[in-house]
Design an enzyme around this catalytic site. Structure first.
Site, PDB file in Angstrom:
ATOM      1  N   ARG A  43       0.834  -1.210   0.000  1.00  0.00           N
ATOM      2  CA  ARG A  43       0.000   0.000   0.000  1.00  0.00           C
ATOM      3  C   ARG A  43       0.867   1.257   0.000  1.00  0.00           C
ATOM      4  NH1 ARG A  43      -3.395  -0.363   5.068  1.00  0.00           N
ATOM      5  NH2 ARG A  43      -1.456  -1.289   5.788  1.00  0.00           N
ATOM      6  N   ASN A  86      -6.011  -2.827   2.477  1.00  0.00           N
ATOM      7  CA  ASN A  86      -5.902  -4.281   2.642  1.00  0.00           C
ATOM      8  C   ASN A  86      -7.299  -4.858   2.833  1.00  0.00           C
ATOM      9  OD1 ASN A  86      -3.115  -4.478   2.473  1.00  0.00           O
ATOM     10  ND2 ASN A  86      -2.807  -4.484   4.683  1.00  0.00           N
TER      11      ASN A  86
END
Length: 124
Positions: A52, A71
């Protein structure tokens, strides 16, 4: 008629050549500067490896993109990016490049019109 899957460039290119040869080529797709919203789901070893963070860094490097990376409970990472179609496609290309942290086994994306409401590119 040739079936074209929007995420398989080789199939798209060969189908386009076949349509051109038949004189049946469809009009060009959306303009690259047209505003777009891309939602992508990345499968593989993409959690716990900084995926990320690197996705956010790639979006900021491209510039003019807003959205987030998140996530998911099933091990995937979801990315929502809004900006020009060209900028979103550049981020999608990076997601598929093999230059990401972890291991990407596949990327699925959908395209839509921007909804707005994002301030920058966030990690959620």
């Amino acid at each position: 008629m040739v079936a074209i899957h929007p995420t398989d460039d080789s199939t798209y290119d060969s189908a386009r050549e076949e349509l051109r040869a038949q004189g049946d080529e469809q009009p060009a797709g959306p303009r690259s500067e047209e505003p777009a919203r891309m939602t992508a789901w990345v499968r593989g070893e993409v959690q716990g490896v900084g995926f990320r963070w690197f996705t956010r860094a790639a979006a900021l490097r491209i510039g003019r993109l807003v959205g987030f990376a998140l996530n998911l409970g099933d091990g995937r990472v979801q990315i929502v990016a809004e900006g020009s179609r060209a900028d979103c496609e550049q981020l999608l290309g990076w997601l598929r490049s093999g230059d990401t942290p972890g291991r990407v086994d596949g990327v699925t994306e959908i395209w839509d019109t921007p909804r707005g409401g994002y301030q920058g590119f966030a990690i959620r």
